[in-house]
Design a protein around this motif. Structure first.
Motif, PDB file in Angstrom:
ATOM      1  N   LEU A  66       0.831  -1.210   0.000  1.00 25.75           N
ATOM      2  CA  LEU A  66       0.000   0.000   0.000  1.00 25.75           C
ATOM      3  C   LEU A  66       0.862   1.255   0.000  1.00 25.75           C
ATOM      4  O   LEU A  66       0.540   2.242  -0.674  1.00 25.75           O
ATOM      5  N   HIS A  67       1.970   1.199   0.743  1.00 23.12           N
ATOM      6  CA  HIS A  67       2.913   2.330   0.721  1.00 23.12           C
ATOM      7  C   HIS A  67       3.417   2.562  -0.701  1.00 23.12           C
ATOM      8  O   HIS A  67       3.465   3.696  -1.184  1.00 23.12           O
ATOM      9  N   ALA A  68       3.800   1.473  -1.372  1.00 19.53           N
ATOM     10  CA  ALA A  68       4.338   1.582  -2.727  1.00 19.53           C
ATOM     11  C   ALA A  68       3.300   2.127  -3.704  1.00 19.53           C
ATOM     12  O   ALA A  68       3.651   2.748  -4.707  1.00 19.53           O
ATOM     13  N   ALA A  69       2.019   1.892  -3.408  1.00 21.13           N
ATOM     14  CA  ALA A  69       0.942   2.382  -4.263  1.00 21.13           C
ATOM     15  C   ALA A  69       0.575   3.835  -3.968  1.00 21.13           C
ATOM     16  O   ALA A  69      -0.333   4.385  -4.595  1.00 21.13           O
ATOM     17  N   GLY A  70       1.264   4.446  -2.992  1.00 20.39           N
ATOM     18  CA  GLY A  70       1.016   5.848  -2.693  1.00 20.39           C
ATOM     19  C   GLY A  70      -0.047   6.103  -1.652  1.00 20.39           C
ATOM     20  O   GLY A  70      -0.494   7.246  -1.494  1.00 20.39           O
ATOM     21  N   ILE A  71      -0.480   5.066  -0.929  1.00 20.08           N
ATOM     22  CA  ILE A  71      -1.482   5.263   0.121  1.00 20.08           C
ATOM     23  C   ILE A  71      -0.805   5.879   1.340  1.00 20.08           C
ATOM     24  O   ILE A  71       0.199   5.347   1.835  1.00 20.08           O
ATOM     25  N   PRO A  72      -1.309   6.992   1.887  1.00 22.05           N
ATOM     26  CA  PRO A  72      -0.681   7.661   3.044  1.00 22.05           C
ATOM     27  C   PRO A  72      -0.956   6.899   4.342  1.00 22.05           C
ATOM     28  O   PRO A  72      -1.812   7.284   5.144  1.00 22.05           O
ATOM     29  N   LEU A  73      -0.223   5.830   4.549  1.00 24.16           N
ATOM     30  CA  LEU A  73      -0.418   4.943   5.689  1.00 24.16           C
ATOM     31  C   LEU A  73       0.723   5.147   6.672  1.00 24.16           C
ATOM     32  O   LEU A  73       1.902   5.114   6.297  1.00 24.16           O
ATOM     33  N   TYR A  74       0.393   5.367   7.945  1.00 27.90           N
ATOM     34  CA  TYR A  74       1.403   5.661   8.971  1.00 27.90           C
ATOM     35  C   TYR A  74       1.396   4.576  10.031  1.00 27.90           C
ATOM     36  O   TYR A  74       0.345   4.129  10.486  1.00 27.90           O
ATOM     37  N   GLY A  75       2.586   4.117  10.402  1.00 29.64           N
ATOM     38  CA  GLY A  75       2.693   3.101  11.446  1.00 29.64           C
ATOM     39  C   GLY A  75       3.531   3.604  12.610  1.00 29.64           C
ATOM     40  O   GLY A  75       4.553   4.265  12.411  1.00 29.64           O
ATOM     41  N   SER A  76       3.093   3.317  13.837  1.00 26.75           N
ATOM     42  CA  SER A  76       3.838   3.726  15.028  1.00 26.75           C
ATOM     43  C   SER A  76       3.983   2.542  15.968  1.00 26.75           C
ATOM     44  O   SER A  76       3.128   1.652  16.007  1.00 26.75           O
ATOM     45  N   ALA A  77       5.100   2.522  16.698  1.00 25.89           N
ATOM     46  CA  ALA A  77       5.387   1.415  17.614  1.00 25.89           C
ATOM     47  C   ALA A  77       4.865   1.737  19.010  1.00 25.89           C
ATOM     48  O   ALA A  77       4.365   2.823  19.283  1.00 25.89           O
ATOM     49  N   GLY A  78       4.964   0.749  19.918  1.00 24.67           N
ATOM     50  CA  GLY A  78       4.565   0.952  21.295  1.00 24.67           C
ATOM     51  C   GLY A  78       3.175   0.424  21.598  1.00 24.67           C
ATOM     52  O   GLY A  78       2.433   0.040  20.686  1.00 24.67           O
ATOM     53  N   PRO A  79       2.811   0.426  22.895  1.00 27.13           N
ATOM     54  CA  PRO A  79       1.505  -0.105  23.313  1.00 27.13           C
ATOM     55  C   PRO A  79       0.325   0.592  22.634  1.00 27.13           C
ATOM     56  O   PRO A  79      -0.699  -0.022  22.366  1.00 27.13           O
ATOM     57  N   ALA A  80       0.460   1.878  22.370  1.00 26.43           N
ATOM     58  CA  ALA A  80      -0.633   2.622  21.738  1.00 26.43           C
ATOM     59  C   ALA A  80      -0.413   2.772  20.233  1.00 26.43           C
ATOM     60  O   ALA A  80      -1.045   3.598  19.583  1.00 26.43           O
ATOM     61  N   GLY A  81       0.515   1.969  19.691  1.00 25.41           N
ATOM     62  CA  GLY A  81       0.864   2.095  18.286  1.00 25.41           C
ATOM     63  C   GLY A  81      -0.123   1.377  17.378  1.00 25.41           C
ATOM     64  O   GLY A  81      -1.154   0.859  17.806  1.00 25.41           O
ATOM     65  N   GLY A  82       0.247   1.338  16.120  1.00 32.20           N
ATOM     66  CA  GLY A  82      -0.591   0.683  15.132  1.00 32.20           C
ATOM     67  C   GLY A  82      -0.505   1.412  13.803  1.00 32.20           C
ATOM     68  O   GLY A  82       0.337   2.303  13.611  1.00 32.20           O
ATOM     69  N   TYR A  83      -1.378   1.047  12.898  1.00 25.67           N
ATOM     70  CA  TYR A  83      -1.413   1.667  11.583  1.00 25.67           C
ATOM     71  C   TYR A  83      -2.657   2.543  11.458  1.00 25.67           C
ATOM     72  O   TYR A  83      -3.725   2.199  11.956  1.00 25.67           O
ATOM     73  N   GLN A  84      -2.509   3.668  10.761  1.00 24.69           N
ATOM     74  CA  GLN A  84      -3.644   4.523  10.502  1.00 24.69           C
ATOM     75  C   GLN A  84      -3.401   5.318   9.219  1.00 24.69           C
ATOM     76  O   GLN A  84      -2.260   5.479   8.779  1.00 24.69           O
ATOM     77  N   LEU A  85      -4.495   5.784   8.623  1.00 25.94           N
ATOM     78  CA  LEU A  85      -4.414   6.597   7.421  1.00 25.94           C
ATOM     79  C   LEU A  85      -4.272   8.062   7.801  1.00 25.94           C
ATOM     80  O   LEU A  85      -4.930   8.535   8.732  1.00 25.94           O
ATOM     81  N   LEU A  86      -3.421   8.772   7.089  1.00 23.18           N
ATOM     82  CA  LEU A  86      -3.149  10.161   7.427  1.00 23.18           C
ATOM     83  C   LEU A  86      -4.124  11.113   6.733  1.00 23.18           C
ATOM     84  O   LEU A  86      -4.614  10.832   5.632  1.00 23.18           O
ATOM     85  N   GLY A  87      -4.374  12.220   7.373  1.00 21.87           N
ATOM     86  CA  GLY A  87      -5.115  13.313   6.765  1.00 21.87           C
ATOM     87  C   GLY A  87      -6.534  12.979   6.362  1.00 21.87           C
ATOM     88  O   GLY A  87      -7.059  13.559   5.403  1.00 21.87           O
ATOM     89  N   GLY A  88      -7.155  12.034   7.064  1.00 21.19           N
ATOM     90  CA  GLY A  88      -8.518  11.683   6.726  1.00 21.19           C
ATOM     91  C   GLY A  88      -8.660  11.046   5.360  1.00 21.19           C
ATOM     92  O   GLY A  88      -9.718  11.134   4.726  1.00 21.19           O
TER      93      GLY A  88
END
Length: 319
Positions: free
Chosen positions: A42-64
């Motif tokens: 999905l990253h390679a396809a240009g989808i603005p996907l953000y991943g963060s580490a830690g207990p409250a981490g995870g993946y989410q889409l940026l900017g709505g």
């Protein structure tokens, strides 16, 4: 199917917000490792996907970010209804119908009208006119491809021994000229199997990891190799005026093209002499006999002799 899974992953993030790799893996019924690969895709396809580490981490889409079907062009919207036949043969008819219904419901009204019109004006019927290919194992083959399941088959082939058993790892299916083919890895290499030639099939509980296999590139190479192997000789023929009219509907594309390129006046008035590519003598006799008396094989001598023997037998049979 990976494409479907990528869409599902994207829609999960759109509807639920932040999700961990484990949560995505649970929802999609895949491994965490597969989720990581899908996120990279999905990253390679240009989808603005953000991943963060830690207990409250995870993946989410940026900017709505949201994937909207309203981005479809009119041509794309119309194409939604062009492939129900092959999908039904694969056992996916109801799934495709449901997907079409959902997509049409999400389209703007002007595109919805155009998408609805195409099913009443265009119909795709893939089998040939005289093709009676029966594929009772097609759904099982497709299921084994989707689920990466090993299959055991009893298969009928053209050379001896005619019936063989094989344990296969199925990589993909191809629809070519109304016939379905399975591309699978056997004991040593990747090969092509005609689905209608599968006599018995058993889906194993054993699964396998599908390699990074390019089905389109493999099939292109396979077709090129098949054509070079199949048309391994040439024959000089003469066609009557009626034969020249009939040949596009009877002869192969390669033969028709060769006649158009090499055709010249023959010894008989109004007849055309040409050189065409041919298969083995037995195949060539079967193919050219459909032209009846509107074609004459001039050379090679052994092929002409085989025609003489075959037509003599026919004359005796109907005398």
């Amino acid at each position: 199917m990976r494409a479907s899974r990528l869409v599902s992953l994207l829609l999960l993030l759109q509807t639920r917000g932040r999700l961990t790799a484990q949560e995505l893996a649970t929802e999609l019924e895949v491994s965490i490792r597969t989720v990581y690969r899908d996120v990279d895709a999905l990253h390679a396809a240009g989808i603005p996907l953000y991943g963060s580490a830690g207990p409250a981490g995870g993946y989410q889409l940026l900017g709505g970010y949201r994937s909207k079907l309203t981005g479809l062009t009119s041509d794309e919207a119309e194409s939604l209804f062009l492939m129900p036949g092959p999908a039904a043969e694969l056992g996916l008819g109801s799934v495709v119908a449901a997907a079409q219904l959902k997509m049409v419901a999400a389209l703007p009204e002007e595109l919805r009208d155009r998408a609805g019109r195409i099913s009443s004006r265009f119909h795709l019927d893939t089998p040939g006119w005289y093709d009676s290919d029966q594929t009772p194992h097609l759904a099982a083959v497709a299921g084994s491809v989707w689920n990466q399941r090993v299959i055991d088959v009893r298969y009928r082939r053209w050379k001896t021994p005619r019936e063989v058993t094989r344990t296969l790892r199925p990589y993909g299916v191809v629809l070519k000229a109304g016939r379905w083919y399975l591309v699978a890895h056997g004991s040593t290499t990747v090969s092509t199997y005609r689905v209608s030639a599968i006599l018995d099939l058993e889906v194993s509980t054993e699964t396998f990891d599908r390699p990074d296999f390019d089905l389109v590139a493999y099939w292109k190479s396979y077709v090129e190799e098949f054509l070079s192997w199949r048309l391994r000789g040439t024959a000089t023929v003469a066609l009557s005026p009626r034969g020249m009219e009939r040949m596009p509907d009877i002869l192969s594309t390669e033969a028709v093209r060769a006649i158009e390129e090499t055709g010249e006046p023959g010894e008989r008035p109004l007849w055309t002499r040409a050189v065409i590519p041919v298969e083995s003598p037995s195949h060539t006799v079967s193919d050219l006999l459909r032209m009846g008396a509107d074609i004459e094989v001039i050379e090679p001598p052994e092929l002409r002799q085989l025609f003489a023997e075959t037509t003599s037998e026919l004359a005796r049979l109907y005398a």
